[in-house]
Scaffold this motif. Structure first.
Motif, mmCIF file in Angstrom:
data_model
loop_
_atom_site.group_PDB
_atom_site.id
_atom_site.type_symbol
_atom_site.label_atom_id
_atom_site.label_comp_id
_atom_site.label_asym_id
_atom_site.label_seq_id
_atom_site.Cartn_x
_atom_site.Cartn_y
_atom_site.Cartn_z
ATOM 1 N N MET A 172 0.838 -1.204 0.000
ATOM 2 C CA MET A 172 0.000 0.000 0.000
ATOM 3 C C MET A 172 0.872 1.253 0.000
ATOM 4 S SD MET A 172 -3.071 -1.278 0.069
ATOM 5 C CE MET A 172 -4.256 -0.126 0.732
ATOM 6 N N TYR A 173 0.373 2.301 -0.647
ATOM 7 C CA TYR A 173 1.076 3.582 -0.744
ATOM 8 C C TYR A 173 2.481 3.424 -1.324
ATOM 9 C CZ TYR A 173 -2.760 5.131 2.201
ATOM 10 O OH TYR A 173 -4.016 5.399 2.701
ATOM 11 N N ASP A 174 2.601 2.508 -2.283
ATOM 12 C CA ASP A 174 3.910 2.303 -2.907
ATOM 13 C C ASP A 174 3.822 2.239 -4.431
ATOM 14 O OD1 ASP A 174 2.653 -0.127 -3.221
ATOM 15 O OD2 ASP A 174 4.134 -1.296 -2.122
ATOM 16 N N LYS A 175 2.679 2.625 -4.979
ATOM 17 C CA LYS A 175 2.480 2.572 -6.419
ATOM 18 C C LYS A 175 3.372 3.589 -7.121
ATOM 19 C CE LYS A 175 0.267 1.080 -10.082
ATOM 20 N NZ LYS A 175 0.177 -0.347 -10.455
ATOM 21 N N LYS A 176 4.098 3.147 -8.132
ATOM 22 C CA LYS A 176 4.918 4.059 -8.924
ATOM 23 C C LYS A 176 4.022 4.932 -9.805
ATOM 24 C CE LYS A 176 8.940 2.574 -7.537
ATOM 25 N NZ LYS A 176 9.832 3.449 -6.727
ATOM 26 N N ILE A 177 4.413 6.173 -9.980
ATOM 27 C CA ILE A 177 3.636 7.114 -10.774
ATOM 28 C C ILE A 177 4.115 7.066 -12.222
ATOM 29 C CG2 ILE A 177 2.810 9.476 -10.919
ATOM 30 C CD1 ILE A 177 2.317 8.095 -8.204
ATOM 31 N N THR A 178 3.199 6.878 -13.141
ATOM 32 C CA THR A 178 3.532 6.871 -14.563
ATOM 33 C C THR A 178 2.493 7.698 -15.320
ATOM 34 O OG1 THR A 178 2.177 4.969 -15.213
ATOM 35 C CG2 THR A 178 4.346 4.486 -14.261
ATOM 36 N N SER A 179 2.741 7.934 -16.587
ATOM 37 C CA SER A 179 1.773 8.674 -17.386
ATOM 38 C C SER A 179 0.512 7.858 -17.639
ATOM 39 C CB SER A 179 2.403 9.107 -18.716
ATOM 40 O OG SER A 179 2.968 8.004 -19.384
ATOM 41 N N HIS A 180 0.607 6.538 -17.514
ATOM 42 C CA HIS A 180 -0.580 5.692 -17.631
ATOM 43 C C HIS A 180 -1.350 5.625 -16.325
ATOM 44 C CE1 HIS A 180 0.481 4.393 -21.629
ATOM 45 N NE2 HIS A 180 1.657 3.930 -21.226
ATOM 46 N N GLU A 181 -0.644 5.798 -15.218
ATOM 47 C CA GLU A 181 -1.271 5.741 -13.896
ATOM 48 C C GLU A 181 -0.819 6.957 -13.077
ATOM 49 O OE1 GLU A 181 -1.818 1.097 -12.856
ATOM 50 O OE2 GLU A 181 0.273 1.733 -13.083
ATOM 51 N N PRO A 182 -1.361 8.129 -13.428
ATOM 52 C CA PRO A 182 -0.997 9.349 -12.702
ATOM 53 C C PRO A 182 -1.661 9.379 -11.328
ATOM 54 C CG PRO A 182 -2.758 9.821 -14.243
ATOM 55 C CD PRO A 182 -2.363 8.384 -14.484
ATOM 56 N N THR A 183 -1.234 10.313 -10.501
ATOM 57 C CA THR A 183 -1.891 10.524 -9.221
ATOM 58 C C THR A 183 -2.568 11.885 -9.229
ATOM 59 O OG1 THR A 183 -1.606 10.370 -6.817
ATOM 60 C CG2 THR A 183 0.078 11.577 -8.047
ATOM 61 N N LEU A 184 -3.323 12.164 -8.161
ATOM 62 C CA LEU A 184 -4.064 13.425 -8.045
ATOM 63 C C LEU A 184 -3.619 14.165 -6.791
ATOM 64 C CD1 LEU A 184 -6.434 15.369 -8.785
ATOM 65 C CD2 LEU A 184 -7.931 13.860 -7.448
ATOM 66 N N LEU A 185 -3.227 15.421 -6.954
ATOM 67 C CA LEU A 185 -2.864 16.287 -5.833
ATOM 68 C C LEU A 185 -3.794 17.496 -5.840
ATOM 69 C CD1 LEU A 185 1.046 16.266 -6.116
ATOM 70 C CD2 LEU A 185 -0.355 15.046 -4.453
ATOM 71 N N ILE A 186 -4.436 17.746 -4.700
ATOM 72 C CA ILE A 186 -5.344 18.888 -4.570
ATOM 73 C C ILE A 186 -4.818 19.803 -3.470
ATOM 74 C CG2 ILE A 186 -7.681 19.653 -4.029
ATOM 75 C CD1 ILE A 186 -8.730 16.993 -5.045
ATOM 76 N N LEU A 187 -4.654 21.066 -3.791
ATOM 77 C CA LEU A 187 -4.216 22.055 -2.821
ATOM 78 C C LEU A 187 -5.388 22.979 -2.509
ATOM 79 C CD1 LEU A 187 -1.853 23.237 -1.191
ATOM 80 C CD2 LEU A 187 -1.310 24.663 -3.174
ATOM 81 N N LEU A 188 -5.757 23.070 -1.230
ATOM 82 C CA LEU A 188 -6.795 23.987 -0.765
ATOM 83 C C LEU A 188 -6.097 25.146 -0.054
ATOM 84 C CD1 LEU A 188 -9.331 21.391 0.708
ATOM 85 C CD2 LEU A 188 -9.170 22.246 -1.639
ATOM 86 N N LEU A 189 -6.313 26.347 -0.542
ATOM 87 C CA LEU A 189 -5.556 27.499 -0.070
ATOM 88 C C LEU A 189 -6.487 28.552 0.517
ATOM 89 C CD1 LEU A 189 -2.779 28.847 0.095
ATOM 90 C CD2 LEU A 189 -3.172 29.741 -2.214
ATOM 91 N N ASP A 190 -6.368 28.773 1.823
ATOM 92 C CA ASP A 190 -7.139 29.812 2.502
ATOM 93 C C ASP A 190 -6.711 31.175 1.952
ATOM 94 O OD1 ASP A 190 -8.340 31.584 4.279
ATOM 95 O OD2 ASP A 190 -7.726 30.497 6.080
ATOM 96 N N GLN A 191 -7.675 31.918 1.411
ATOM 97 C CA GLN A 191 -7.405 33.255 0.893
ATOM 98 C C GLN A 191 -8.345 34.275 1.532
ATOM 99 O OE1 GLN A 191 -7.655 32.528 -3.434
ATOM 100 N NE2 GLN A 191 -5.420 32.533 -3.512
ATOM 101 N N SER A 192 -8.727 34.022 2.799
ATOM 102 C CA SER A 192 -9.628 34.908 3.515
ATOM 103 C C SER A 192 -8.910 36.169 3.965
ATOM 104 C CB SER A 192 -10.225 34.184 4.718
ATOM 105 O OG SER A 192 -9.194 33.799 5.620
ATOM 106 N N VAL A 193 -9.669 37.156 4.448
ATOM 107 C CA VAL A 193 -9.106 38.463 4.779
ATOM 108 C C VAL A 193 -8.070 38.379 5.890
ATOM 109 C CG1 VAL A 193 -10.914 39.041 6.455
ATOM 110 C CG2 VAL A 193 -9.726 40.878 5.212
ATOM 111 N N SER A 194 -8.205 37.416 6.800
ATOM 112 C CA SER A 194 -7.237 37.314 7.898
ATOM 113 C C SER A 194 -5.840 36.957 7.404
ATOM 114 C CB SER A 194 -7.694 36.269 8.923
ATOM 115 O OG SER A 194 -7.784 34.986 8.332
#
Length: 309
Positions: A1-23
């Motif tokens: 588990m969590y050892d799959k090699k990344i290839t163009s046939h089997e890409p992975t997904l990365l999502i970045l959530l960025l707080d851009q609120s007034v604070s």
């Protein structure tokens, strides 16, 4: 588990959530040269460095390869794309699109030893307006993951990274729990499992591929000069630091054993129940957190991302 090699046939997904609120407009640090850095600017540097690393790891010769799919969601005055040239409707997009969507190029290298390194390329818009609709951001992330998974069940599982300086303003149940705690002069929030944001994050963590469940990483940065809290293993320990630390702790994934071993090679002390969560983190620890959390997705080095296309 969590050892799959990344290839163009089997890409992975990365999502970045960025707080851009007034604070996020608050000043986080100032250099000896007098340059002022807001939390929003620091978050932008972190995000651009992350994207540049992802892009660089996917270049072979003069061509970028489709090893990674990406989404970069800003949340403040609503939810939106944090990348100026790629609209939200196109998420997730291939890392290849980063090649011609940056808007600035710097001479400095993100691998240098500067206190605040400038990323080589810039994609992310620096913003600080509105409230903190973190629930809406996680809801959008879940929709993207659910759209992506059916065609990628043999890939390394999606990784979702949330960078924020504060509490959600669109989870009314959590706000009521927090207000009740304050009215009783209590530092204990009790059961948070049925708050909408906790339900949403749990639903994401229960999704996954044949190689493992989705991973949620939470990074809290702030202008407060208070104690850092890195990779905790106990909700009670988190709550002693700050009530919101418990909330982010429980939203975060337990670090799988395979990744704990990797973390230790980076000099990060981890326990068996340590979570992908840092609180009040200094910039150097945030950059290490990003490197650690995405090392398997990006490959430890270029040679670990073989091209089978």
């Amino acid at each position: 588990m969590y050892d799959k090699k990344i290839t163009s046939h089997e890409p992975t997904l990365l999502i970045l959530l960025l707080d851009q609120s007034v604070s996020m407009s608050e000043t986080m640090t100032e250099t000896e040269q007098g340059e002022v850095y807001s939390i929003a600017k620091i978050a932008k540097i972190i995000s651009d460095t992350f994207l540049y690393t992802a892009f660089r790891q996917c270049v072979r010769g003069n061509e970028s390869k489709a090893y990674i799919d990406l989404a970069v969601i800003g949340y403040g005055e609503g939810t939106r794309s944090a990348i100026q040239k790629i609209p939200l409707e196109q998420f997730p997009f291939s890392v290849k699109k980063l090649e011609d969507t940056y808007f600035a190029k710097n001479d400095s290298d993100p691998d240098d030893d500067s206190t605040i390194p400038k990323p080589r390329l810039e994609w992310v818009e620096e913003r600080a307006d509105g409230l903190t609709p973190m629930l809406a951001a996680f809801t959008k992330a879940r929709a993207i993951v659910e759209k992506w998974l059916p065609d990628h069940q043999t890939s390394f599982p999606p990784v979702i990274i949330n960078i924020s300086d504060g509490m959600p303003t669109d989870d009314q149940d959590f706000i009521e729990i927090l207000q009740q705690s304050a009215s009783e002069y209590s530092f204990h929030l009790g059961d948070l499992s049925q708050t909408p944001l906790m339900i949403q994050s749990k639903a994401i963590r229960e999704l996954g591929t044949d190689d493992g469940k989705c991973l949620i990483l939470n990074c809290h940065i702030s202008a407060a000069k208070v104690q850092q809290f890195l990779y905790p293993s106990s909700a009670d320990e988190a709550e002693e630091i700050d009530p919101f630390a418990k909330f982010m702790f429980e939203m975060s994934s337990i670090i799988p054993k395979q990744l704990r071993d990797l973390g230790r090679t980076l000099g990060i002390p981890l326990e068996s129940n340590s979570r992908f969560f840092i609180f009040n983190a200094e910039l150097k620890n945030v950059l290490k957190f990003m490197k650690f959390g995405t090392s398997k997705s990006l490959g430890k080095d270029a040679s670990s991302l073989p091209d089978k296309s």
